[in-house]
Design a protein around this motif. Structure first.
Motif, PDB file in Angstrom:
ATOM      1  N   PHE A  34      64.139  30.924  31.933  1.00 58.98           N
ATOM      2  CA  PHE A  34      63.280  31.996  32.428  1.00 58.98           C
ATOM      3  C   PHE A  34      62.266  31.331  33.366  1.00 58.98           C
ATOM      4  O   PHE A  34      61.478  30.482  32.933  1.00 58.98           O
ATOM      5  CB  PHE A  34      62.566  32.662  31.244  1.00 58.98           C
ATOM      6  N   VAL A  35      62.315  31.682  34.646  1.00 57.80           N
ATOM      7  CA  VAL A  35      61.408  31.081  35.631  1.00 57.80           C
ATOM      8  C   VAL A  35      60.349  32.114  36.019  1.00 57.80           C
ATOM      9  O   VAL A  35      60.676  33.232  36.431  1.00 57.80           O
ATOM     10  CB  VAL A  35      62.180  30.577  36.874  1.00 57.80           C
ATOM     11  N   HIS A  36      59.100  31.730  35.851  1.00 56.50           N
ATOM     12  CA  HIS A  36      57.946  32.606  36.100  1.00 56.50           C
ATOM     13  C   HIS A  36      57.213  32.017  37.308  1.00 56.50           C
ATOM     14  O   HIS A  36      56.705  30.893  37.244  1.00 56.50           O
ATOM     15  CB  HIS A  36      57.069  32.590  34.843  1.00 56.50           C
ATOM     16  N   ILE A  37      57.227  32.766  38.424  1.00 57.13           N
ATOM     17  CA  ILE A  37      56.719  32.255  39.701  1.00 57.13           C
ATOM     18  C   ILE A  37      55.535  33.112  40.133  1.00 57.13           C
ATOM     19  O   ILE A  37      55.678  34.322  40.329  1.00 57.13           O
ATOM     20  CB  ILE A  37      57.838  32.305  40.768  1.00 57.13           C
TER      21      ILE A  37
ATOM     22  N   THR B 151      58.600  23.346  31.718  1.00 57.36           N
ATOM     23  CA  THR B 151      58.206  22.590  32.903  1.00 57.36           C
ATOM     24  C   THR B 151      57.258  23.454  33.722  1.00 57.36           C
ATOM     25  O   THR B 151      57.414  24.675  33.775  1.00 57.36           O
ATOM     26  CB  THR B 151      59.438  22.273  33.790  1.00 57.36           C
TER      27      THR B 151
ATOM     28  N   THR C 201      54.666  27.652  39.291  1.00 55.20           N
ATOM     29  CA  THR C 201      56.057  27.903  38.893  1.00 55.20           C
ATOM     30  C   THR C 201      56.258  27.314  37.507  1.00 55.20           C
ATOM     31  O   THR C 201      56.063  26.113  37.301  1.00 55.20           O
ATOM     32  CB  THR C 201      57.043  27.267  39.889  1.00 55.20           C
TER      33      THR C 201
ATOM     34  N   VAL D 123      58.764  27.082  34.012  1.00 55.26           N
ATOM     35  CA  VAL D 123      60.100  27.258  33.454  1.00 55.26           C
ATOM     36  C   VAL D 123      59.974  27.336  31.934  1.00 55.26           C
ATOM     37  O   VAL D 123      59.288  26.506  31.326  1.00 55.26           O
ATOM     38  CB  VAL D 123      61.018  26.087  33.850  1.00 55.26           C
TER      39      VAL D 123
ATOM     40  N   LYS E 173      62.947  34.264  27.410  1.00 55.07           N
ATOM     41  CA  LYS E 173      61.869  35.252  27.559  1.00 55.07           C
ATOM     42  C   LYS E 173      60.878  35.185  26.397  1.00 55.07           C
ATOM     43  O   LYS E 173      59.682  35.410  26.583  1.00 55.07           O
ATOM     44  CB  LYS E 173      62.452  36.668  27.686  1.00 55.07           C
TER      45      LYS E 173
ATOM     46  N   HIS F 169      58.341  32.676  27.249  1.00 55.93           N
ATOM     47  CA  HIS F 169      57.457  33.255  28.271  1.00 55.93           C
ATOM     48  C   HIS F 169      56.460  34.227  27.637  1.00 55.93           C
ATOM     49  O   HIS F 169      55.266  34.212  27.954  1.00 55.93           O
ATOM     50  CB  HIS F 169      58.298  33.978  29.340  1.00 55.93           C
TER      51      HIS F 169
ATOM     52  N   GLN G 225      52.319  34.215  27.585  1.00 52.23           N
ATOM     53  CA  GLN G 225      51.443  35.303  28.055  1.00 52.23           C
ATOM     54  C   GLN G 225      50.331  35.590  27.052  1.00 52.23           C
ATOM     55  O   GLN G 225      49.216  35.926  27.442  1.00 52.23           O
ATOM     56  CB  GLN G 225      52.263  36.579  28.310  1.00 52.23           C
TER      57      GLN G 225
ATOM     58  N   ILE H  23      53.916  38.110  41.547  1.00 47.27           N
ATOM     59  CA  ILE H  23      54.734  37.432  40.521  1.00 47.27           C
ATOM     60  C   ILE H  23      56.210  37.808  40.652  1.00 47.27           C
ATOM     61  O   ILE H  23      56.552  38.960  40.941  1.00 47.27           O
ATOM     62  CB  ILE H  23      54.234  37.822  39.097  1.00 47.27           C
ATOM     63  N   TYR H  24      57.047  36.809  40.436  1.00 48.90           N
ATOM     64  CA  TYR H  24      58.496  37.029  40.325  1.00 48.90           C
ATOM     65  C   TYR H  24      58.941  36.356  39.024  1.00 48.90           C
ATOM     66  O   TYR H  24      58.593  35.194  38.782  1.00 48.90           O
ATOM     67  CB  TYR H  24      59.250  36.348  41.472  1.00 48.90           C
ATOM     68  N   ASP H  25      59.704  37.057  38.227  1.00 51.68           N
ATOM     69  CA  ASP H  25      60.311  36.475  37.018  1.00 51.68           C
ATOM     70  C   ASP H  25      61.825  36.491  37.208  1.00 51.68           C
ATOM     71  O   ASP H  25      62.397  37.531  37.551  1.00 51.68           O
ATOM     72  CB  ASP H  25      59.954  37.301  35.780  1.00 51.68           C
ATOM     73  N   ALA H  26      62.459  35.342  36.959  1.00 52.47           N
ATOM     74  CA  ALA H  26      63.913  35.269  37.140  1.00 52.47           C
ATOM     75  C   ALA H  26      64.569  34.648  35.917  1.00 52.47           C
ATOM     76  O   ALA H  26      64.054  33.662  35.366  1.00 52.47           O
ATOM     77  CB  ALA H  26      64.245  34.437  38.391  1.00 52.47           C
ATOM     78  N   VAL H  27      65.681  35.223  35.522  1.00 54.78           N
ATOM     79  CA  VAL H  27      66.402  34.703  34.346  1.00 54.78           C
ATOM     80  C   VAL H  27      67.781  34.213  34.757  1.00 54.78           C
ATOM     81  O   VAL H  27      68.397  34.699  35.702  1.00 54.78           O
ATOM     82  CB  VAL H  27      66.543  35.773  33.232  1.00 54.78           C
TER      83      VAL H  27
END
Lengths: 99, 99
Positions: free
Chosen positions: B2-5, B37, B60, B62, B66, B69, B73, B94-98
């Motif tokens: 899960f990448v939280h940008i 990370t 960014t 990692v 979820k 993540h 939060q 914000i962009y969240d990508a899985v």
């Protein structure tokens, strides 16, 4: 580190074949040895006003430095990806961050 | 993964003290153990029409999934960061990508 973050919006997001073709193209990049780490993802199901989930694919790449990023940009696998897949996307949005 | 940008635009980007305060706040997040990370960066000097270099800071992160993540939060260090630093920024994207 040099973080290269790319968002792709497909021209025809409703066509699964286009999703699959772009995903295959993105996967083909992972063999480039200038890359330290790579993440290929799609929007999570998080929903807040500040979250942009309108894109179709995210490519987040980590490089040791800008020189490694520049080598990636010129790598034959990257150039082949752009030539083969550019017709699939309507829009690309890129952020590069250094630390 | 899960990448939280997250991208931050400062309210007063011309004030170095505000840069420093936000950087210190972002650094305070790195101790949260739910994070796999984390990269904290500023715009690279790459310039192409598709590159957005208008932001002041990129975060960014990692996570394994979820759930990790979501734990981030709600983590006290994250909540303290928002309380302490939210006045510094004009905008967050914000962009969240899985994957």
């Amino acid at each position: 580190m040099f973080v290269h973050i790319v968002f792709f919006w497909l021209k025809n997001p409703e066509e699964q074949a286009n999703h699959d073709a772009l995903k295959a193209g993105l996967d083909s990049l992972t063999g480039i040895d200038a890359i330290t780490t790579v993440y290929i993802g799609t929007p999570a199901d998080t929903r807040r006003p500040v979250i942009d989930h309108s894109y179709d694919f995210n490519l987040t790449m980590v490089f040791a430095d800008k020189a490694a990023h520049d080598a990636y940009q010129e790598h034959p696998l990257h150039l082949a990806f752009v030539e083969k897949c550019a017709h699939l996307w309507e829009r690309v949005h890129i952020y590069d961050a250094v630390s």
